[in-house]
Scaffold this active site. Structure first.
Site, PDB file in Angstrom:
ATOM      1  CG  HIS A 197      -3.170  67.841  54.411  1.00 34.26           C
ATOM      2  ND1 HIS A 197      -4.094  67.574  53.174  1.00 34.26           N
ATOM      3  CD2 HIS A 197      -3.775  69.092  55.156  1.00 34.26           C
ATOM      4  CE1 HIS A 197      -5.083  68.622  52.992  1.00 34.26           C
ATOM      5  NE2 HIS A 197      -4.957  69.377  54.054  1.00 34.26           N
ATOM      6  NE  ARG A 304      -4.575  72.126  57.533  1.00 34.94           N
ATOM      7  CZ  ARG A 304      -3.498  73.248  57.443  1.00 34.94           C
ATOM      8  NH1 ARG A 304      -2.730  73.375  58.337  1.00 34.94           N
ATOM      9  NH2 ARG A 304      -3.428  73.604  56.218  1.00 34.94           N
ATOM     10  NE  ARG A 340     -10.240  73.077  58.020  1.00 35.80           N
ATOM     11  CZ  ARG A 340      -9.017  72.746  57.068  1.00 35.80           C
ATOM     12  NH1 ARG A 340      -8.637  73.460  56.136  1.00 35.80           N
ATOM     13  NH2 ARG A 340      -8.307  71.804  57.322  1.00 35.80           N
ATOM     14  CD  GLU A 440     -10.405  75.215  51.806  1.00 32.00           C
ATOM     15  OE1 GLU A 440      -9.365  74.689  52.102  1.00 32.00           O
ATOM     16  OE2 GLU A 440     -11.582  74.630  52.191  1.00 32.00           O
ATOM     17  CG  ASN A 463      -2.407  74.641  51.359  1.00 33.90           C
ATOM     18  OD1 ASN A 463      -1.582  75.568  51.015  1.00 33.90           O
ATOM     19  ND2 ASN A 463      -2.510  74.378  52.619  1.00 33.90           N
ATOM     20  CG  ASP A 464      -8.073  72.419  49.191  1.00 28.19           C
ATOM     21  OD1 ASP A 464      -7.696  71.278  48.504  1.00 28.19           O
ATOM     22  OD2 ASP A 464      -8.333  72.337  50.508  1.00 28.19           O
ATOM     23  NE  ARG A 474      -3.691  70.043  49.443  1.00 27.22           N
ATOM     24  CZ  ARG A 474      -4.107  70.702  50.560  1.00 27.22           C
ATOM     25  NH1 ARG A 474      -5.684  71.226  50.455  1.00 27.22           N
ATOM     26  NH2 ARG A 474      -3.701  71.123  51.816  1.00 27.22           N
ATOM     27  CB  CYS A 511      -5.388  80.095  57.249  1.00 29.28           C
ATOM     28  SG  CYS A 511      -6.875  79.246  56.122  1.00 29.28           S
TER      29      CYS A 511
HETATM   30  C1  PEP Z   1      -6.005  75.273  52.086  1.00 30.40           C
HETATM   31  O1  PEP Z   1      -6.404  74.679  51.383  1.00 30.40           O
HETATM   32  O2  PEP Z   1      -5.110  75.981  52.028  1.00 30.40           O
HETATM   33  C2  PEP Z   1      -6.133  74.978  53.708  1.00 30.40           C
HETATM   34  C3  PEP Z   1      -5.597  75.872  54.770  1.00 30.40           C
HETATM   35  O3  PEP Z   1      -6.845  73.857  54.301  1.00 30.40           O
HETATM   36  P1  PEP Z   1      -6.110  72.488  54.012  1.00 30.40           P
HETATM   37  O4  PEP Z   1      -4.511  72.668  53.661  1.00 30.40           O
HETATM   38  O5  PEP Z   1      -6.349  71.803  55.586  1.00 30.40           O
HETATM   39  O6  PEP Z   1      -6.677  71.673  53.153  1.00 30.40           O
HETATM   40 MG    MG Z   2      -8.020  73.177  52.127  1.00 28.03          MG
END
Ligand code: PEP
Ligand code: MG
Length: 580
Positions: A197, A304, A340, A440, A463-464, A474, A511
């Protein structure tokens, strides 16, 4: 002679400037046994340290900038109050007398005792207060040991960081949030992954960042000026004139390129063959709407909200949630926002000093919707506020980290209960507010059809999704080399999700950061994606690529990528997709 150091470039751009090193230094404390005659002096030494700690905090309080997203003065006031509390002023003196030990050790024993009490508390906010205790105790111990003032979180706030490059071992999302909008030129950290993040925040701020540059603080501590090339993950120490000229030229070119993108700000997002694409923006704070407006963004595809909970003493109440959502809606002037629900846990903790979690695998633990379903006190005020906001504009509610339909059913039940409460009190809300799920967890991606009765829309969080599909943390740079959005498993999960959502007539977008990466835009179009939500800094670049894309032939080429076995096959295929 210039020296270059290599890390992982996670946010593009060039920065040239002085270094500010941030240390999260551990204070080593040992027990010393004192003779009876020394005890009075030891107590005096302890009391003097308390006075110095108070003076430091008062000084910081007067210097705290007002232009931050968090109530920092409340933080400092809590610490000042603790410095007046018997538990920290008298109890350690009793320990010094009883054990005949040094003040540092007495403080450590008392701190351990208090932390244990806080840890036993169910409420995550009260439990997180243990970090306040640790922070205050560490401040006193540092004074006792004659160390310099600590760097984060409080004293970094009194330093003017404008036009500095921040070098740290690691920065939590909460730390990074504290440093937002303070004119920082770039971040360089020793740890962290590409989709941590912290990296995401750097990208949305549009400042270059490098992570995983081991021993960066050692190399860069005494350096006056460095160059950070966030695109290539390179840091250059003591650049000579030629190198400086080269990078200044690149900086100018990048600025020119960014300025040139402004001309498409008002144009629609449409491919050359006339396919309309929805392009939305990801935000973390209502204040980000300034950047969204700057690039011509008209809708938010991911808000977020967990950043509302960080760096503060108490969870935001319903009114505060509502105020934040209303500000976003107002800035959007009728445009839609996808809010979210809270995604705390794993690397996103409520407190900047929570750098570890007691869980062995926090990313697989009690985070996001799991945490919310466990703790109604945390969840309900947010649900009420989102519903109330839905009466003021176009609002969609999105649930993170869903792994089973039962979670969506539980969320819907809670929403229904809140709807009944609001109706009874004549509080308006939109009864048709869409409720969606983030894809995710691979479990959801492979059976989207089972979720369609409970999800009005979907958004792919790559991302997840990549973290869980490829089993790579990550935030861990040591496995970053395995992070691969082109892995056929990832592409197949994305394709399956899009196809299943289309079949069930449910809107689906992406996203995750993959959508903000210019290299993957055409590939995603080829996989059938028609809605992207990207960080504000990437918005115009992504729009430009979409507007210059002809969809013909894309799905054939992407179909070949779904079967590619290794990089020697995927890289040339991607190049072919991206060539004009
Ligand atoms: C993701 O996981 O792709 C996402 C958009 O959520 P975050 O990056 O806040 O976990
Ligand atoms: Mg995520």
């Amino acid at each position: 002679m210039s020296i270059s150091l290599h890390g992982i470039g996670v946010s593009k751009g060039i920065a040239i400037g002085p270094v500010h090193v941030i240390d999260h230094v551990e204070v080593e404390i040992n027990e010393a046994t004192l003779s009876r005659q020394c005890l009075d002096d030891e107590i005096l030494r302890f009391q003097e340290a308390l006075i110095t700690a108070r003076e430091q905090l008062h000084r910081i309080r007067t210097h705290v900038t007002e232009n931050t997203h968090v109530d920092l003065t409340a933080f400092i006031d809590t610490h000042l109050m603790m410095l007046e509390d018997d538990l920290l002023t008298d109890a350690p003196i009793q320990i010094i007398l009883e054990r005949q030990c040094n003040a540092e050790w007495a403080l450590k024993l008392q701190c351990d005792h208090l932390v244990e009490i806080f840890e036993g508390m169910e409420d995550p906010y009260l439990s997180a207060r243990k970090h306040d205790v640790v922070h205050v105790v560490t401040r006193i111990q540092r004074i006792l040991k004659g160390y310099e003032e600590e760097a984060l979180p409080t004293s970094a706030l009194e330093t003017d960081l404008t036009d500095h490059i921040i070098v740290a071992d690691d920065l939590s999302p909460a730390d990074t949030a504290l440093m937002q909008h303070r004119g920082i030129l770039a971040f360089v950290t020793e740890f962290g992954g590409a989709t941590s993040h912290t990296a995401i925040l750097a990208r949305s701020l549009g400042i270059p960042a490098i992570v995983g540059l081991r021993k960066a603080r050692g190399f860069l501590r005494q350096i006056d000026m460095i160059i950070v090339d966030g695109s290539h993950g390179v840091t250059i120490i003591d650049p000579d004139d030629r190198t400086l000229r080269y990078y200044r030229q690149r900086q100018r070119e990048e600025r020119r390129y960014r300025a040139s993108l402004n001309k498409i700000k008002r144009s629609p997002t449409r491919t050359l063959d006339g396919t309309d694409i929805s392009l939305q923006v990801n935000i973390e704070f209502p204040e980000d709407m300034t950047a969204v407006k700057r690039v011509g963004g008209e809708s938010v595809g991911l808000y977020r909200t967990e950043f509302l909970y960080m760096n503060r003493r108490q969870a935001p109440d319903e009114e505060e949630h509502l105020d934040a959502y209303t500000r976003v809606l107002k800035a959007l002037q009728g445009g839609p926002v996808t809010i979210r629900t809270l995604d705390l846990g794993a690397d996103k903790q409520v407190d900047s000093r929570t750098h570890s979690s007691p869980a062995a695998n926090p990313a697989l633990g009690l985070r996001a919707i799991r945490l919310c379903l466990r703790d109604a006190q945390l969840f309900r005020p947010q649900i009420r506020a989102i519903l109330r906001a839905s009466a003021k504009g176009q609002v969609r509610l999105m649930v993170p980290m869903v792994s089973g339909p039962h979670e969506m059913i539980q969320v819907r039940n809670i929403i229904n209960e809140v709807r009944t409460e609001l109706t009874q009190k004549n509080i308006p809300f939109d009864p048709r507010m869409p409720i969606g799920a983030m894809i995710e967890v691979p479990a959801l991606a492979v059976c989207v059809d089972l979720f369609t009765p409970y999800a009005d829309f979907f958004s792919i969080g790559t991302n997840d999704l990549i973290q869980y599909a490829l089993a790579i943390d990550r935030v861990d740079d040591s496995v970053n080399y395995l992070y691969d959005p082109l892995h056929p498993a990832v592409l197949r999960l994305i394709k399956m999700s899009i196809d299943a959502a289309n079949k069930a007539d449910r809107p689906i977008s992406m996203c995750g950061e993959m959508a903000s990466d210019s290299r993957y835009v055409r590939l995603l179009l080829g996989l059938g994606l028609r809605a992207f939500s990207v960080n504000p800094e990437a918005f115009l670049e992504i729009k430009q690529i979409i507007n210059n894309t002809d969809m013909k032939g894309l799905s054939r080429l992407t179909g070949r990528l779904l079967k590619a076995k290794c990089n020697t096959e995927t890289v040339p295929l991607l190049e072919q997709i991206n060539s004009d």
